[in-house]
Design a protein around this motif. Structure first.
Motif, mmCIF file in Angstrom:
data_model
loop_
_atom_site.group_PDB
_atom_site.id
_atom_site.type_symbol
_atom_site.label_atom_id
_atom_site.label_comp_id
_atom_site.label_asym_id
_atom_site.label_seq_id
_atom_site.Cartn_x
_atom_site.Cartn_y
_atom_site.Cartn_z
ATOM 1 N N SER A 62 -2.493 3.815 7.945
ATOM 2 C CA SER A 62 -1.179 3.719 7.315
ATOM 3 C C SER A 62 -1.140 2.617 6.259
ATOM 4 N N THR A 63 -0.303 2.854 5.259
ATOM 5 C CA THR A 63 0.012 1.812 4.289
ATOM 6 C C THR A 63 1.175 0.973 4.803
ATOM 7 N N ASP A 65 4.046 0.747 3.594
ATOM 8 C CA ASP A 65 5.310 1.486 3.508
ATOM 9 C C ASP A 65 5.241 2.841 4.211
ATOM 10 N N HIS A 67 2.914 5.375 4.514
ATOM 11 C CA HIS A 67 2.210 6.574 4.057
ATOM 12 C C HIS A 67 0.851 6.671 4.749
ATOM 13 N N VAL A 69 -2.976 7.568 4.666
ATOM 14 C CA VAL A 69 -4.052 7.696 3.687
ATOM 15 C C VAL A 69 -5.372 7.833 4.432
ATOM 16 N N THR A 111 1.244 -1.612 -0.212
ATOM 17 C CA THR A 111 2.059 -0.421 -0.398
ATOM 18 C C THR A 111 1.164 0.684 -0.956
ATOM 19 N N LEU A 112 1.645 1.909 -0.902
ATOM 20 C CA LEU A 112 0.857 3.011 -1.465
ATOM 21 C C LEU A 112 0.617 2.791 -2.952
ATOM 22 N N THR A 142 -3.983 10.403 -0.256
ATOM 23 C CA THR A 142 -2.977 10.461 0.794
ATOM 24 C C THR A 142 -3.158 11.751 1.582
ATOM 25 N N ASP A 144 -0.846 13.873 2.113
ATOM 26 C CA ASP A 144 -0.159 14.917 1.343
ATOM 27 C C ASP A 144 -1.064 15.478 0.249
ATOM 28 N N PRO A 183 4.417 10.797 11.513
ATOM 29 C CA PRO A 183 4.228 11.325 10.158
ATOM 30 C C PRO A 183 3.133 12.378 10.068
#
Length: 356
Positions: A62-63, A65, A67, A69, A111-112, A142, A144, A183
């Motif tokens: 995780s980042t 914030d 996300h 990755v 952060t990302l 990421t 996503d 997530p």
């Protein structure tokens, strides 16, 4: 198939009756085509799919914030150029991750947007100097972006492409307020992955997070195990105990399979050659569990003596030959850094109806 039959006969002559997998073994691209491109990059995943992998494996962290990755570890000094960024010099730190002291830069401190300013690089340049030619070409992907790549490749190739995500250090991340499971499940559901029949396997070296998400998803879960270690979230427990018939029966209550280091299936013996198989595959099948083995790699450095080519540890030997021995032992799937070598061993993907 003739080679596999010969190996099976040899195993039988040693008093070991191989358990034969019912279907073509699952070919898992370990961190992408990581023998040919820097691991956990979109180029590595794309190449692995083109080479014929059934599923690609993103390790997820995780980042700051929240996300997800893809990195093998949350410490990123060996897989990115973060050390070349003076603006992040003060973020170098030491942390205790799963009982191990680690020093460097960690994804959860960025952060990302900040992580996206970094560039990925080859983790093993001494063994894979050719991969270093691709250093700096891509950023950290990421989840996503990986899911989008899979959908694009499915449309282009006309077949389904699976995912085999690993939650890295899940208890640690949950402890700092950055849980991985929610997530991950949300992203998979949004992408249409919800059923056991979907080509998705969620893996973890921990036990508690798999048990916790079992009631929340029908996707297949894989308990990872390694020799001489134990689950980080279960102090005092060992994977050796979990690999016994009783332990495997307990795993089958929450998981669909086990992902094991290859020495747990066929250990190394005298002269660093493969010895006789253990009973793990047969025991796991009796418990109703699939067995996926990690990790096959093409370089002499990683191969048993009988499959090496020359004395140069960087040279590539006969990874396919090693894989064939494990196939004869009845494994259901394998992680490989080299998809092309794995395809030599297990054969090409069977033709299927086009994916809509």
């Amino acid at each position: 198939m003739k080679i596999r039959l010969v190996i099976a006969l040899l195993l039988g002559s040693m008093g070991v009756m191989p358990a034969v997998a019912a279907e073509r073994p699952l070919l898992i691209a370990h961190r992408g085509a990581s023998a040919d491109r820097p691991e956990h990059t979109l180029m590595a995943y794309k190449l692995a799919i083109e080479q014929g992998a059934d599923v690609i494996e993103p390790d997820l962290v995780s980042t700051k914030d929240g996300h997800l990755v893809a990195r093998h570890e949350n410490e990123i000094s060996s897989t990115t150029n973060v050390a070349d960024h003076p603006e992040f010099a003060t973020r170098r730190t030491t942390k205790l991750i799963d009982g191990q002291k680690m020093e460097g830069w960690f994804t959860e401190d960025f952060t990302l947007a900040e992580l996206k300013t970094l560039r990925a690089k080859e983790r093993l340049p001494q063994l894979r100097p050719a991969n270093a030619a691709f250093d700096g070409q891509e950023s950290i992907p990421t989840l996503d972006e990986i899911l989008a790549l899979v959908k694009t490749e499915e449309a282009r190739l006309g077949r389904r492409v699976g995912l085999y995500p690993e939650t890295k250090h899940p208890s640690y991340f949950r402890g700092i307020g950055l849980p991985l499971e929610e997530p991950l499940l949300a992203a998979l559901a949004k992408a249409g992955y919800r059923e056991k029949s979907d080509p998705v396997f969620i893996q973890s070296f921990e036990v508690g997070n798999l048990q916790a998400i079992r009631p929340r998803t029908r996707l297949r879960l894989i308990q990872l195990m390694a020799p001489e270690q134990g689950p980080p979230d279960k102090p005092g427990e060992t994977y050796a105990a979990m690999a016994t018939p009783a332990g495997l029966k307990a795993i089958a209550r929450y998981a669909d399979g086990i992902g094991v280091e290859r020495a747990m299936v066929i250990p190394r013996g005298e002269g660093d050659k493969l010895a006789a198989p253990t009973s793990l595959v047969a025991d796991a099948h009796t418990a109703g569990l699939q067995v996926h083995v990690w990790t096959f790699r093409p370089e002499n450095y990683f191969l048993p003596t009988e499959f090496r080519s020359g004395a140069d540890l960087r040279a590539r030997g006969d990874e396919a030959g090693e894989i064939r021995v494990f196939l004869a032992a009845g494994i259901d799937g394998l992680f490989s850094d080299s998809v092309t070598e794995a395809v030599k061993a297990i054969g090409p993907r069977p033709k299927a109806a086009p994916h809509p």
